[in-house]
Each structure stands twice: as C-alpha cells, then as structure tokens.
Design an enzyme around this catalytic site. Structure first.
Site, mmCIF file in Angstrom:
data_model
loop_
_atom_site.group_PDB
_atom_site.id
_atom_site.type_symbol
_atom_site.label_atom_id
_atom_site.label_comp_id
_atom_site.label_asym_id
_atom_site.label_seq_id
_atom_site.Cartn_x
_atom_site.Cartn_y
_atom_site.Cartn_z
ATOM 1 N N GLY A 1 39.600 31.280 42.497
ATOM 2 C CA GLY A 1 38.428 32.082 42.812
ATOM 3 C C GLY A 1 37.584 32.332 41.575
ATOM 4 O O GLY A 1 38.020 32.094 40.445
ATOM 5 N N GLU B 1 49.078 33.925 39.917
ATOM 6 C CA GLU B 1 48.498 35.273 39.912
ATOM 7 C C GLU B 1 49.317 36.307 39.165
ATOM 8 O O GLU B 1 48.787 37.331 38.730
ATOM 9 C CB GLU B 1 48.265 35.744 41.360
ATOM 10 C CG GLU B 1 47.101 35.082 42.056
ATOM 11 C CD GLU B 1 47.408 33.685 42.534
ATOM 12 O OE1 GLU B 1 46.471 32.988 42.958
ATOM 13 O OE2 GLU B 1 48.580 33.257 42.473
ATOM 14 N N GLY C 1 42.615 30.231 44.723
ATOM 15 C CA GLY C 1 41.673 30.036 45.813
ATOM 16 C C GLY C 1 41.503 28.586 46.216
ATOM 17 O O GLY C 1 41.186 28.284 47.365
ATOM 18 N N ASP D 1 47.610 35.264 47.080
ATOM 19 C CA ASP D 1 46.890 35.578 48.321
ATOM 20 C C ASP D 1 46.469 34.272 49.012
ATOM 21 O O ASP D 1 47.241 33.327 49.037
ATOM 22 C CB ASP D 1 45.703 36.499 48.024
ATOM 23 C CG ASP D 1 44.641 35.859 47.147
ATOM 24 O OD1 ASP D 1 44.984 35.011 46.293
ATOM 25 O OD2 ASP D 1 43.455 36.215 47.291
#
Length: 374
Positions: A70, A145, A122, A153
């Site tokens: 991301g 992460e 992401g 996520d």
C-alpha cells in the site's frame, strides 16, 4: 500527469477480448494508492459485465514489482495529521482497498495476475484472490507488516489460515520473504512461468477459444496454463518453506504466543532464510505479533467478507494507536531502522490493549463493509 493505472483490451483470435490492467507507478514499485484503487474498481466491474471480455490480466509496470504494498507514506501523513484521533482518510483508504480485494476474490470471470518481482502487503491482496496467479523466478512475496507495526491485512486472515501446517502463522509472525516455489506450496500462487515467457503467455491467452460459459472458460485457461508451465517447471527455484516445514511445525507448537515467539527466536539453526525470519520477529512490533496470533484464531471460521470486516476494524485502530505510524517513520521516513515500539516483548503486552484493537467502532449495520458479501 501519467495515469497511475493503464487499461487496454487485447483482441483474441476468435474476436473475444482480454482486459489488461497495468499498475503504472514503477518508481514507487507500483505502491497501491487510493487513486489506483479508484480507477481499478469501476473498470473491473465494467469488464465483469461486458460480454466481449472473457478474462482480465493484471500486471505491474516495469520489471521490479507487481506491487510492493500500500501507499504507506501517504497513510503516514494521514496519521500524522490525525494525531491520536480516529482518521477518516485511513478508514476510507482501507475500506476501498478491501472492497477491491473482495471483488477480485469473487470475480466471476478468469482473473489472471502476473506476480513478477516484488509482491508484498497490498500487492499480495491484489494477487491472492485471483483465479489464476502466476509467479516467476523473480517473484519475492511477503507480508512484512510486523516490521511496521501493522498486521497481515488485505485478506491475510483468510489466506494465512488456509496454508499447510502452521505456515500462515509463521509467515505472519516473521514477515518472511518467499519465492515462487514457496508461493505454490503455501497456496498463494497457481502457476510458474519464467519472466522471459511473458509474451508467449499473452499469445497463449489470446489464442484460447473463449466462449460465453464462465466455467468452460476457466477450464480452457487451466489447460493452457498447465501446458505452458509443464515446459518450464525445471526452472523453479528451490523452496525455503517446504525445506523448513518440520522446523516451522516444531517452533509454532505452543500453548501461548509468548511460547511460540520464544521457540522461533531461540531455536538454533544454520539456515539463512530461517535466520532472517528470526531477526524480523525479534525486532518487530510486539503488538503486531499479538494481532497476527489473534486474527488467525478469531478468523478461523469467519467468512471471507467477515474477515475483511474484522480487518477494517483492526486497520483503523492501527491508524489511531501510533505503532503503525512509528514503524513507517523508522523504515521509510527517517530511515533510522530504530522503531520505538510501545512494548519491549510480547509478554509485556496486556490483554486489554489487544482486545481494544478487535473491538469494532461500528455497529453491525453501520460498518463501512456491511454490504460486502450480501
């Protein structure tokens, strides 16, 4: 200003078309921005409805990455602006990202992802839900992460729970980087194709006799991909995960997170891949380790949509708490690689803090992803 996503339609031999989407920000390793999401989502929906489009092909511009994750620098700036308050912009970004990931997971037409180069965070969210996930000799895949105070996520609750023999827990806790062979072994990829065969792959896709029946189109693509892979299977890299499977099993057995973390960090082994994983866990966020552990326990029996709803709860809390912000600062802003985590180890993290992350700030009806899967 250059479009951050490029779209084109390849005409197939029988007149059908393949929609091609290219993430077009190679300088940022195609980091997934809000603008990219806002372009991708409506185009993918339109292609899903268009009769002449038989399949979709997603790739990244340049030779280095499909998508390195991301746009966390933008997220850092949003968190800075919000301070210790809840950030609407963080909510908006993750809501739109998870809606896009869910669309790919549930896409009715064949969805092909060229997972070449770096595929992290992401980027993995874009790849893992596709029906046909292709990796190359240069694929480098990870959910790192724990090193930035976040957690895996983009559907990690779903796909980490479906890996063999505690591999999901190990990869989530350590952020270990894996290759094409590992991706196939853990269920994150379907086919291996050398990078130099990309044009041959596209030629294969346009030569398929696509029809109007989705199930048959999937079968035709499966057959074509198996045939293409068969010619190059000998070029696959040696596996890290499978080679260390017994050690992963051994160290992830434990009655508590603290026991598992201690097992992983303290086991003596001469394996560079495993040693890097140990180091990432040792220096990572203790809160992130708890989030990984609990998300896999709580998410084991959740539907895909409920996994994304729980992840949005976690992500907005991560945006508010400060650990995520500190992790990004240390890695990408000041680049001192010296994050000042709230807790020194997993034993120090109190249960109330962990539960706060999982306590949704919305009612069921008010949740931004309430309509997902309905």
């Amino acid at each position: 200003m250059t479009d951050v996503v490029l779209f084109e339609e390849l005409i197939c031999d029988n007149g059908k078309k393949i929609g091609v989407a290219t993430l077009n920000s190679p300088k940022s390793l195609n980091a997934l921005s809000g603008d990219m999401i806002d372009l991708l989502y409506p185009q993918l929906e339109a292609w899903q409805q268009a009769k002449e489009i038989s399949a979709v092909f997603l790739q990244g511009a340049g030779e280095k990455a499909l998508c390195a994750g991301g746009d966390i620098v933008k997220l850092y700036n949003d968190m800075q602006e919000a301070g210790e308050e809840f950030s609407p912009s963080i909510e908006s970004y993750f809501t739109r990202e998870y809606q896009l990931d869910y669309l790919i997971h549930t896409y009715t037409k064949p969805f092909i992802v060229w997972g070449h180069g770096i595929v992290m965070g992401g980027g993995l969210g874009l790849m893992v839900g596709a029906s046909h996930r292709i990796v190359t000799e240069s694929s480098r895949i990870a959910m790192p992460e724990i090193s930035i105070g976040l957690y895996p996520d983009v559907g990690g609750t779903w796909f980490l729970n479906r890996m063999p023999d505690n591999c999901g827990l190990f990869l989530g806790l350590t952020g270990a980087s894996i290759n094409a062979s590992d991706a196939k072994y853990t269920g994150m990829a379907d086919y291996f194709v050398p990078a130099e065969q990309k044009q041959a792959l596209l030629a294969t896709l346009t030569s398929i006799n696509w029809g109007d029946t989705t199930a048959l189109n999937h079968e035709k693509l499966n057959d074509a991909m198996r045939e293409l892979e068969r010619s190059h299977i000998s070029k696959m890299p040696a596996t890290f995960v499978k080679a260390n499977q017994s050690l992963i099993n051994q160290t992830t057995q434990g009655e508590s997170l603290a026991e598992i973390v201690n097992n992983i960090i303290n086991v003596e082994v001469e394996d560079k891949w495993f040693n890097r994983a140990q180091s990432s866990l040792k220096h990572g966020s203790a809160i992130s380790a708890h989030l990984v552990y609990q998300q896999l326990i709580k998410g084991k029996r959740l539907s895909l949509a409920d996994c994304f709803r729980m992840e949005l709860d976690l992500s907005v809390k991560c945006g508010q708490y400060g650990e995520f912000q500190e992790g990004v600062r240390a890695l990408l802003i000041d680049k001192d690689n010296q994050p000042k985590w709230r807790f020194t180890d997993v034993e120090s993290v109190d249960a109330a803090t962990v539960e706060w992350f999982f306590d949704s700030k919305w009612s069921v009806q008010e949740h931004p992803l309430a309509s997902l899967g309905k």
